[in-house]
Design a protein around this motif. Structure first.
Motif, PDB file in Angstrom:
ATOM      1  N   ARG A  34      -6.301  -8.472   1.372  1.00 29.53           N
ATOM      2  CA  ARG A  34      -7.025  -7.525   0.530  1.00 29.53           C
ATOM      3  C   ARG A  34      -6.756  -7.743  -0.952  1.00 29.53           C
ATOM      4  O   ARG A  34      -7.096  -6.892  -1.774  1.00 29.53           O
ATOM      5  N   THR A  35      -6.158  -8.877  -1.298  1.00 31.15           N
ATOM      6  CA  THR A  35      -5.925  -9.229  -2.696  1.00 31.15           C
ATOM      7  C   THR A  35      -7.124 -10.023  -3.218  1.00 31.15           C
ATOM      8  O   THR A  35      -7.698 -10.839  -2.505  1.00 31.15           O
ATOM      9  N   THR A  36      -7.511  -9.748  -4.461  1.00 31.79           N
ATOM     10  CA  THR A  36      -8.667 -10.401  -5.064  1.00 31.79           C
ATOM     11  C   THR A  36      -8.244 -11.127  -6.338  1.00 31.79           C
ATOM     12  O   THR A  36      -7.065 -11.112  -6.720  1.00 31.79           O
ATOM     13  N   GLY A  37      -9.211 -11.749  -7.003  1.00 34.13           N
ATOM     14  CA  GLY A  37      -8.921 -12.412  -8.268  1.00 34.13           C
ATOM     15  C   GLY A  37      -8.584 -11.447  -9.383  1.00 34.13           C
ATOM     16  O   GLY A  37      -8.027 -11.853 -10.406  1.00 34.13           O
ATOM     17  N   PHE A  38      -8.922 -10.154  -9.193  1.00 34.45           N
ATOM     18  CA  PHE A  38      -8.664  -9.187 -10.269  1.00 34.45           C
ATOM     19  C   PHE A  38      -7.635  -8.124  -9.902  1.00 34.45           C
ATOM     20  O   PHE A  38      -7.302  -7.276 -10.726  1.00 34.45           O
ATOM     21  N   ALA A  39      -7.110  -8.141  -8.677  1.00 38.34           N
ATOM     22  CA  ALA A  39      -6.126  -7.124  -8.291  1.00 38.34           C
ATOM     23  C   ALA A  39      -5.330  -7.594  -7.083  1.00 38.34           C
ATOM     24  O   ALA A  39      -5.866  -8.241  -6.180  1.00 38.34           O
ATOM     25  N   THR A  40      -4.053  -7.232  -7.066  1.00 39.17           N
ATOM     26  CA  THR A  40      -3.160  -7.545  -5.948  1.00 39.17           C
ATOM     27  C   THR A  40      -2.881  -6.263  -5.174  1.00 39.17           C
ATOM     28  O   THR A  40      -2.602  -5.214  -5.767  1.00 39.17           O
ATOM     29  N   LEU A  41      -2.981  -6.371  -3.842  1.00 37.23           N
ATOM     30  CA  LEU A  41      -2.738  -5.204  -3.000  1.00 37.23           C
ATOM     31  C   LEU A  41      -1.394  -5.324  -2.306  1.00 37.23           C
ATOM     32  O   LEU A  41      -1.016  -6.398  -1.823  1.00 37.23           O
ATOM     33  N   TYR A  42      -0.686  -4.200  -2.247  1.00 39.18           N
ATOM     34  CA  TYR A  42       0.596  -4.115  -1.564  1.00 39.18           C
ATOM     35  C   TYR A  42       0.568  -2.925  -0.594  1.00 39.18           C
ATOM     36  O   TYR A  42      -0.122  -1.927  -0.828  1.00 39.18           O
ATOM     37  N   GLY A  43       1.356  -3.035   0.467  1.00 39.42           N
ATOM     38  CA  GLY A  43       1.671  -1.893   1.307  1.00 39.42           C
ATOM     39  C   GLY A  43       3.074  -1.435   0.981  1.00 39.42           C
ATOM     40  O   GLY A  43       3.958  -2.262   0.703  1.00 39.42           O
ATOM     41  N   VAL A  44       3.300  -0.143   0.980  1.00 39.50           N
ATOM     42  CA  VAL A  44       4.632   0.373   0.669  1.00 39.50           C
ATOM     43  C   VAL A  44       5.012   1.446   1.680  1.00 39.50           C
ATOM     44  O   VAL A  44       4.179   2.242   2.101  1.00 39.50           O
ATOM     45  N   ARG A  45       6.266   1.413   2.098  1.00 40.93           N
ATOM     46  CA  ARG A  45       6.813   2.475   2.940  1.00 40.93           C
ATOM     47  C   ARG A  45       7.878   3.215   2.141  1.00 40.93           C
ATOM     48  O   ARG A  45       8.695   2.601   1.446  1.00 40.93           O
ATOM     49  N   LEU A  46       7.833   4.555   2.255  1.00 37.67           N
ATOM     50  CA  LEU A  46       8.743   5.418   1.524  1.00 37.67           C
ATOM     51  C   LEU A  46       9.355   6.429   2.483  1.00 37.67           C
ATOM     52  O   LEU A  46       8.724   6.819   3.472  1.00 37.67           O
ATOM     53  N   THR A  47      10.546   6.879   2.163  1.00 40.38           N
ATOM     54  CA  THR A  47      11.169   7.945   2.942  1.00 40.38           C
ATOM     55  C   THR A  47      10.896   9.276   2.269  1.00 40.38           C
ATOM     56  O   THR A  47      11.116   9.446   1.068  1.00 40.38           O
ATOM     57  N   SER A  48      10.413  10.214   3.062  1.00 41.47           N
ATOM     58  CA  SER A  48      10.120  11.554   2.575  1.00 41.47           C
ATOM     59  C   SER A  48      10.973  12.558   3.325  1.00 41.47           C
ATOM     60  O   SER A  48      11.920  12.206   4.036  1.00 41.47           O
ATOM     61  N   ARG A  53       9.264   8.382   7.409  1.00 43.72           N
ATOM     62  CA  ARG A  53       8.710   7.236   6.679  1.00 43.72           C
ATOM     63  C   ARG A  53       7.197   7.381   6.569  1.00 43.72           C
ATOM     64  O   ARG A  53       6.494   7.569   7.571  1.00 43.72           O
ATOM     65  N   ILE A  54       6.714   7.313   5.346  1.00 40.19           N
ATOM     66  CA  ILE A  54       5.283   7.405   5.068  1.00 40.19           C
ATOM     67  C   ILE A  54       4.810   6.069   4.511  1.00 40.19           C
ATOM     68  O   ILE A  54       5.606   5.150   4.279  1.00 40.19           O
ATOM     69  N   PHE A  55       3.495   5.950   4.292  1.00 35.32           N
ATOM     70  CA  PHE A  55       2.908   4.655   3.923  1.00 35.32           C
ATOM     71  C   PHE A  55       1.894   4.838   2.796  1.00 35.32           C
ATOM     72  O   PHE A  55       1.269   5.897   2.667  1.00 35.32           O
ATOM     73  N   GLY A  56       1.736   3.796   1.999  1.00 38.58           N
ATOM     74  CA  GLY A  56       0.702   3.821   0.970  1.00 38.58           C
ATOM     75  C   GLY A  56       0.221   2.426   0.639  1.00 38.58           C
ATOM     76  O   GLY A  56       0.899   1.426   0.904  1.00 38.58           O
ATOM     77  N   TYR A  57      -0.999   2.358   0.085  1.00 42.26           N
ATOM     78  CA  TYR A  57      -1.557   1.121  -0.453  1.00 42.26           C
ATOM     79  C   TYR A  57      -1.514   1.198  -1.974  1.00 42.26           C
ATOM     80  O   TYR A  57      -1.956   2.191  -2.568  1.00 42.26           O
ATOM     81  N   ILE A  58      -1.014   0.135  -2.613  1.00 43.16           N
ATOM     82  CA  ILE A  58      -1.003   0.050  -4.071  1.00 43.16           C
ATOM     83  C   ILE A  58      -1.794  -1.171  -4.490  1.00 43.16           C
ATOM     84  O   ILE A  58      -1.497  -2.292  -4.061  1.00 43.16           O
ATOM     85  N   SER A  59      -2.791  -0.956  -5.346  1.00 45.47           N
ATOM     86  CA  SER A  59      -3.554  -2.060  -5.917  1.00 45.47           C
ATOM     87  C   SER A  59      -3.242  -2.128  -7.403  1.00 45.47           C
ATOM     88  O   SER A  59      -3.370  -1.122  -8.118  1.00 45.47           O
ATOM     89  N   VAL A  97      -4.322   1.668  -8.417  1.00 49.47           N
ATOM     90  CA  VAL A  97      -4.842   2.606  -7.427  1.00 49.47           C
ATOM     91  C   VAL A  97      -3.810   2.747  -6.312  1.00 49.47           C
ATOM     92  O   VAL A  97      -3.369   1.754  -5.720  1.00 49.47           O
ATOM     93  N   PHE A  98      -3.423   3.979  -6.041  1.00 52.25           N
ATOM     94  CA  PHE A  98      -2.443   4.247  -4.989  1.00 52.25           C
ATOM     95  C   PHE A  98      -3.045   5.245  -4.015  1.00 52.25           C
ATOM     96  O   PHE A  98      -3.459   6.337  -4.409  1.00 52.25           O
ATOM     97  N   SER A  99      -3.145   4.857  -2.745  1.00 48.62           N
ATOM     98  CA  SER A  99      -3.681   5.724  -1.691  1.00 48.62           C
ATOM     99  C   SER A  99      -2.585   5.984  -0.670  1.00 48.62           C
ATOM    100  O   SER A  99      -2.016   5.037  -0.119  1.00 48.62           O
ATOM    101  N   LEU A 100      -2.313   7.247  -0.413  1.00 45.70           N
ATOM    102  CA  LEU A 100      -1.182   7.627   0.437  1.00 45.70           C
ATOM    103  C   LEU A 100      -1.631   8.055   1.827  1.00 45.70           C
ATOM    104  O   LEU A 100      -2.618   8.780   1.986  1.00 45.70           O
ATOM    105  N   ALA A 101      -0.878   7.605   2.844  1.00 42.13           N
ATOM    106  CA  ALA A 101      -0.994   8.128   4.204  1.00 42.13           C
ATOM    107  C   ALA A 101       0.218   9.019   4.448  1.00 42.13           C
ATOM    108  O   ALA A 101       1.358   8.545   4.449  1.00 42.13           O
ATOM    109  N   ALA A 102      -0.020  10.318   4.635  1.00 41.45           N
ATOM    110  CA  ALA A 102       1.055  11.264   4.890  1.00 41.45           C
ATOM    111  C   ALA A 102       1.390  11.291   6.376  1.00 41.45           C
ATOM    112  O   ALA A 102       0.704  10.691   7.211  1.00 41.45           O
ATOM    113  N   ARG A 103       2.439  11.989   6.708  1.00 35.08           N
ATOM    114  CA  ARG A 103       2.907  12.071   8.106  1.00 35.08           C
ATOM    115  C   ARG A 103       1.778  12.515   9.030  1.00 35.08           C
ATOM    116  O   ARG A 103       1.043  13.456   8.741  1.00 35.08           O
TER     117      ARG A 103
END
Length: 305
Positions: A34-48, A53-59, A97-103
């Motif tokens: 999901r990475t493009t020439g104009f943006a890099t996408l990452y997945g992140v896991r965080l402890t809440s 453990r929750i998840f998010g996408y960061i572009s 851009v950060f999109s979060l997936a909650a529990r």
């Protein structure tokens, strides 16, 4: 207009203090597909809160920052995308851009997988164990994380979404112990928390009425829980720059009902035009103006231009 119950502050102070006991322990992984020439996408896991453990996408746009931020809090659905459906991928050129997936949502559904319908009423009769206490904490944790991401412009952070966006922006203004960051803007289209719903309201608030039909003895307990989540109680501490997207005239959550949320010097209240295109343009035009961005037409999905 103050509708907060006496224990509103103590309830949320305790929630945020409990959240602060858990280190976020971020684990960030690139997503090349999901990475493009104009943006890099990452997945992140965080402890809440929990810990959970929750998840998010960061572009992250290519090029040097600082970049403005769009933080999309969870919609009322099981699956969270890197960019919410109906929002142009072109946003990734201009914003972090950060999109979060909650529990309970996909990628954050272990050990708890939410039911839809059902997520809104999970544990609703007890404020201490209500699932949305954890969900709101997840959203605040996400704001803490993205506000500290390298290359963020701290003066241009917008939290966008439904009720969770408004609550997160209000609670995130330095509310957690030692926090010095938060949102500068919030755009919300409420659909969940506004007291006990009347008969005949649409989903998802209809879930509350369904629950009370099954367990009518819960009415007083549910009313108490909902008083702690009522958006009007969060209004005094939400960012001054706020966009309130109300339902159409005559709906339960129309502009008249949501007017208390717009009692701010820099608030904008707009009723729905019953069109995804027109409502989407309202949001993007507001963001473009507030953040001194390009013509909002450049941020629209191609099919909308």
């Amino acid at each position: 207009m103050d509708t907060a119950p006496p224990d509103f502050k103590s309830y949320w102070d305790e929630t945020l203090n409990d959240l602060g006991r858990f280190s976020p322990a971020p684990a960030v992984t690139p997503i090349p597909l999901r990475t493009t020439g104009f943006a890099t996408l990452y997945g992140v896991r965080l402890t809440s809160l929990g810990p959970y453990r929750i998840f998010g996408y960061i572009s992250v746009p290519t090029g040097t920052g600082p970049h403005p931020v769009l933080y999309f809090t969870p919609r009322y659905q099981s699956v969270v995308q890197p960019v919410p459906q109906g929002i142009s991928n072109e946003l990734r050129r201009h914003f972090i851009v950060f999109s979060l997936a909650a529990r309970g949502q996909r990628n954050a559904d272990e050990p708890f997988a939410a039911d839809f319908p059902g997520w809104l009423t999970e544990g609703i009769a007890n404020p201490a164990s209500y699932i949305f206490r954890g969900v709101v904490a997840d959203c605040v944790r996400g704001l803490e994380f993205i506000a500290g991401w390298e290359g963020v412009d701290p003066g241009r952070i917008a939290v966008v979404g439904n009720d969770l966006a408004f609550m997160t922006a209000a609670l995130g203004n330095g509310a957690t112990p030692g926090a010095t960051h938060g949102a500068t803007h919030v755009a919300t289209a409420p659909e969940l928390f506004f007291g006990l719903p009347p008969k005949g309201v649409p989903y998802p608030r209809a879930e509350i009425n369904d629950h009370l039909r099954r367990t009518p003895a819960d009415r007083d307990a549910v009313r108490r829980t909902l008083s702690l989540y009522d958006l009007r109680a969060f209004a005094p501490t939400a960012p001054a720059a706020r966009l309130i997207l109300a339902g159409p005239a005559g709906a339960e959550l129309d502009g008249k009902a949501l007017a208390p949320l717009a009692e701010s010097e820099h608030a904008t209240l707009r009723e729905s035009k019953r069109s995804n295109y027109k409502d989407g343009l309202t949001l993007l035009s507001w963001l473009a103006e507030r953040f001194d961005m390009p013509d909002p037409q450049a941020l629209l999905p191609r099919a909308w231009r």
